[in-house]
Every structure is written in C-alpha cells, then in structure tokens.
Scaffold this motif. Structure first.
Motif: not given
Length: 187
Positions: A7-31
């Motif tokens: 993946q390009t760096a931009a694609a990896r960054r987008e993949a991280v943001l999408e994964a993080a969006r789901h994880e943070f939405a479910r568990h919040g910053l600290h969880g």
C-alpha cells in the motif's frame, strides 16, 4: 508464492483512520486499543505510532476526519439550494448519515465526552463544529435563531438516534415520538 501488494503511505494512513474510527467509536479514547487498530489496518503498532505519534493524535485525526465527512455531507446536500431548502436538505442528509453509519454517531458522542476532560479534543471538536456552523450560516442565509434551532434539532436527533429511536419508529404516543414529531416540524 503469492506476493503482497504494498500500500502507499496514504492508503495505509486511510486504513488506520478507518480502523481507528471504529475502535474509538466503540471504546472511546482511553478504552480503544492501538494494537487492535494496527492489526485491523494491517500494520505494526510501532508503524501506527510513526504515522500518528500518539493514541491521542490518532483520536484527533479521526475526530477531524469525522467532522470533515459531516461537512462534506452538508455541502453535497446543499448544492444548488439556499435558505430553508438548504437547511432541510442538510438535515435529511445528516439523518441518513447517522442512521446508515452508526459509527459516525458513536464517534461524535465519544469526542464530545472526551472534550469534557481534554483541552486538545475540546479544541478539535469546537473547530470542527464551528466549521459546520459557518457553512450552514453561509449557505442558508438564516438568522441566528434559525441556525441555533437547526443545530439544537441535530443534537436532539443524535440523542434519539443513540437510543435507536428514528423519526419514523419511535413508539406511538411516547416521549420519543413527541420529540421526534417536533424534529420533523423543525426540518
């Protein structure tokens, strides 16, 4: 032997943001777990930190992206409209967004909750919300009372949606139905 596509760096960054969006939405910053985010994005945890620096910086990037997505939704909905028509179109598009993607709603609520205790997150949320207000004011040309009512209705819809009441399916004659009916009138 199969070869993996890099993946390009931009694609990896987008993949991280999408994964993080789901994880943070479910568990919040600290969880939320950066290990889970990295695994879901297909990268190592150290690389995640090279991309974003810290868990909080990643949370802020996700928050900024969510506000940008909401603003883009407003822009698309309001294209070619003005006044009450623009407000109605943006309100309907926003409802569709949070009903179709519950993660958007959860992410917003997590960001507002984290804003209570964290200055950086509060500033990020205020900046994103301010951009929404500025756009809605500009495209609608509405007065302050109307703009306040538009955003107040949106926040009430967030609360109703969080409890899984939609404008159409609140139990008849319930408090939720009465509030939902008032939201229909406000659109």
């Amino acid at each position: 032997m199969a070869t993996a596509t890099r993946q390009t760096a931009a694609a990896r960054r987008e993949a991280v943001l999408e994964a993080a969006r789901h994880e943070f939405a479910r568990h919040g910053l600290h969880g939320a777990s950066t290990d889970v985010i990295a695994r879901k994005a297909g990268i190592s945890q150290p690389y995640l930190f090279r991309l974003f620096g810290s868990k909080k910086e990643l949370f802020l990037a996700v928050n900024d992206a969510c506000f940008a997505r909401t603003l883009d939704t407003f822009r698309q909905a309001a294209a070619g409209t003005s006044g009450e028509d623009a407000l109605r179109a943006m309100g309907q598009a926003y409802m569709a967004l949070i009903e179709e993607d519950r993660t958007m709603l959860q992410g917003q609520l997590q960001a507002y909750a984290a804003s209570v205790e964290d200055d950086d997150i509060r500033e990020s949320a205020a900046r994103g919300y301010g951009r929404l207000v500025d756009f809605v004011e500009t495209v609608s040309g509405a007065d302050r009372r109307t703009i306040s009512s538009f955003f107040a209705t949106g926040m009430l819809l967030n609360v109703l949606a969080a409890m899984q009441y939609t404008l159409e399916d609140a139990p008849p004659d319930s408090w939720a139905a009465r509030l939902a009916e008032g939201c229909k009138d406000a659109r």
